[in-house]
Design an enzyme around this catalytic site. Structure first.
Site, PDB file in Angstrom:
ATOM      1  N   LYS A  77       0.835  -1.198   0.000  1.00  0.00           N
ATOM      2  CA  LYS A  77       0.000   0.000   0.000  1.00  0.00           C
ATOM      3  C   LYS A  77       0.873   1.251   0.000  1.00  0.00           C
ATOM      4  O   LYS A  77       1.849   1.335   0.740  1.00  0.00           O
ATOM      5  CB  LYS A  77      -0.926  -0.006   1.220  1.00  0.00           C
ATOM      6  CG  LYS A  77      -1.910   1.156   1.249  1.00  0.00           C
ATOM      7  CD  LYS A  77      -2.885   1.029   2.415  1.00  0.00           C
ATOM      8  CE  LYS A  77      -3.838   2.219   2.449  1.00  0.00           C
ATOM      9  NZ  LYS A  77      -4.822   2.123   3.555  1.00  0.00           N
ATOM     10  N   SER A 152      -9.177   3.598   2.159  1.00  0.00           N
ATOM     11  CA  SER A 152      -8.011   3.996   1.385  1.00  0.00           C
ATOM     12  C   SER A 152      -7.212   2.816   0.816  1.00  0.00           C
ATOM     13  O   SER A 152      -6.320   3.010  -0.010  1.00  0.00           O
ATOM     14  CB  SER A 152      -7.081   4.851   2.244  1.00  0.00           C
ATOM     15  OG  SER A 152      -6.606   4.136   3.366  1.00  0.00           O
ATOM     16  N   SER A 176     -10.760   1.972   6.239  1.00  0.00           N
ATOM     17  CA  SER A 176      -9.912   1.861   5.051  1.00  0.00           C
ATOM     18  C   SER A 176      -9.552   0.436   4.669  1.00  0.00           C
ATOM     19  O   SER A 176      -9.117   0.194   3.547  1.00  0.00           O
ATOM     20  CB  SER A 176      -8.625   2.673   5.247  1.00  0.00           C
ATOM     21  OG  SER A 176      -8.912   4.056   5.228  1.00  0.00           O
TER      22      SER A 176
END
Length: 472
Positions: A77, A152, A176
């Site tokens: 990520k 996210s 997220s």
């Protein structure tokens, strides 16, 4: 699509260990898949050179395995640092930044043998549950390419759903890990706060709202990743050591109690069809032996929202404040980030103390519920995936949203007090849009949550339904 890419991470690990497939074959299939589908989806960014990755995979074939991830491709990520890879955080401020070292959980994944192929896309600084940024653009939902994938950890969820990777890392402040997992028909776990450490930067006592966590297409892979990424960092307080979760994941769950909180007594507006799909899933849970009880709200929703909003302001102001203070970078921060910082700086010490006391009261009430229920359950999102060109929903079921993140209020009961949560996929709308349920456990109850998820997966295997536009 190569059959290899349908395998879970643990299945690939076993195939590699048994010499049934080589690391090079797995890497070649992975990169071929990315080349075929990543263009319109835009899930993986900063992809490394194919020749370099193939060479690394061939070297892994010659080396002794160091862990279960030996030779397995992963994309990290883009909020976490992986040595030698860009670490943009989706921001023009850091568009040219190359990480000089691994973050803690990334180093642990590397030590277990993972080969890092690139990064997964994020919203700018991870703010907002919709993955788009001015550096790489938006990431599309593979089940409905004109719609958002959430965020996210949106790039990670899409990469999993589209079979570009078998396992992934994520992080979660306000859903997220859970929101994109729900909207991409995969699993995402926010562990108990303190199980997977973040980096020891700045304040490590007061801001504990966010945590790293695993994502996968099966609960067994979640457990394996949690066991690998977890473990306290001696430089930080409040770390938690859990027993290994994978060896105990296949457990009898008959008779365990589930508390269904629904829409929190009407406080959380929902798009049509979400509650009905959740209630269908709850009936399926009863069929596998769980006992489900409808619960009245344990407190007013505003008693959770108020401390969440304020403490989030405080946390964002602390982390992004230096960029706000620098005239050269302030203008590069999106307006929602500036709004968080300005509101955080307006809080007094007395404000923070009062909000923290409200947070503590909710923890006590949740702990009382845990004496009766093995898990509390809420929808993972209040809306279906919306148009990819929409910044955030302005209203839900006719009710206006007063902030850019109010539409995700359903995730904060767990986030505010650091409880473990697993998003489990529960199926699709009539239009083919995915949705999930949050299974919320008591502090430290990560292993038992994974047992519930594993039993659900054995009965349903929703992630086995590949995105229809990519099933080739």
């Amino acid at each position: 699509m190569s059959d290899l890419l349908e395998h879970s991470g643990l299945e690939l690990s076993a195939l590699i260990a048994g010499k049934d497939v080589s690391c090079a074959e797995v890497m070649d299939a992975t990169l071929t898949r990315i080349e075929a589908v990543n263009g319109p989806l835009n899930a993986i960014t900063s992809l490394r050179d194919r020749d370099a990755l193939m060479d690394e995979a061939r070297q892994a074939d010659k080396a002794e395995p160091q862990g279960w991830l030996h030779g397995i491709p992963m994309a990290i990520k883009d909020l976490a640092a992986a040595k030698g890879l860009p670490n943009t955080m989706g921001s023009p401020v850091f568009a040219d930044q190359i990480a000089g070292a691994d973050d803690i959980h990334v180093a642990r994944l590397r030590a277990a043998g993972a080969i890092f192929i690139g990064k997964t896309n994020v919203p700018e600084f991870g703010l907002g549950s919709h993955t788009f940024n001015p550096v790489f653009g938006a990431t599309a939902n593979p089940y409905a390419p004109g719609r958002t994938c959430g965020g996210s950890s949106g790039g990670a969820a899409v990469a999993l759903a589209a079979r570009m990777v078998s396992v992934a890392d994520g992080s979660d402040m306000m859903g997220s890990l859970r929101n994109p997992a729900a909207w991409n028909n995969v699993y995402g776990m926010r562990p108990t706060e303190g199980v997977i450490p973040s980096e020891p930067r700045g304040d490590t006592y007061l801001q504990r709202l966010s945590t790293n966590g695993p994502m996968a297409r099966s609960p067994r892979d979640l457990a394996a990743l949690l066991d690998t990424m977890g473990g306290p960092d001696p430089r930080q307080p409040f770390g938690i050591s859990l027993p290994l979760t994978l060896p105990e994941i296949s457990a009898q769950v008959t008779g365990r109690w589930i508390g269904w909180l629904g829409d929190w007594g009407g406080a959380y507006p929902m798009d049509a069809g979400i509650l009905a799909l959740c209630e269908t899933a709850l009936r399926q849970m009863e069929e596998i032996g769980l006992s489900v009880e409808n619960l009245a709200p344990p407190c007013a929703a505003e008693e959770i929202w108020e401390p969440w909003k304020g403490l989030r302001h405080f946390a964002v102001a602390s982390s992004l404040g230096p960029l706000f203070d620098n005239p050269e970078t302030r203008g590069k921060l999106k307006q929602t980030a500036q709004w968080e910082i300005e509101n955080g700086r307006a809080l007094s010490a007395q404000d923070i103390s009062r909000l923290s006391a409200m947070r503590s009261l909710w923890f006590q009430r949740a702990a009382k519920l845990a004496e009766t229920y093995d898990a509390l359950v809420l929808p993972s999102a209040q809306v279906w995936p919306f148009d990819v060109d929409t910044e955030y929903p302005q209203q839900i079921a006719g009710q206006g949203m007063d902030t850019y993140h109010r539409w995700m209020e359903v995730v904060i009961p767990a986030s505010l007090i650091g409880l473990p949560v697993v998003n489990v996929p529960i199926g699709f709308s009539d239009d083919g849009l995915p949705m999930g349920l949050q299974l919320i456990g008591p502090r430290g109850g990560d292993g038992r949550l994974l047992q519930l998820a594993e039993s659900w997966h054995a009965a349903t295997d929703w992630p086995g339904r590949c995105p229809p536009t990519l099933a080739t």
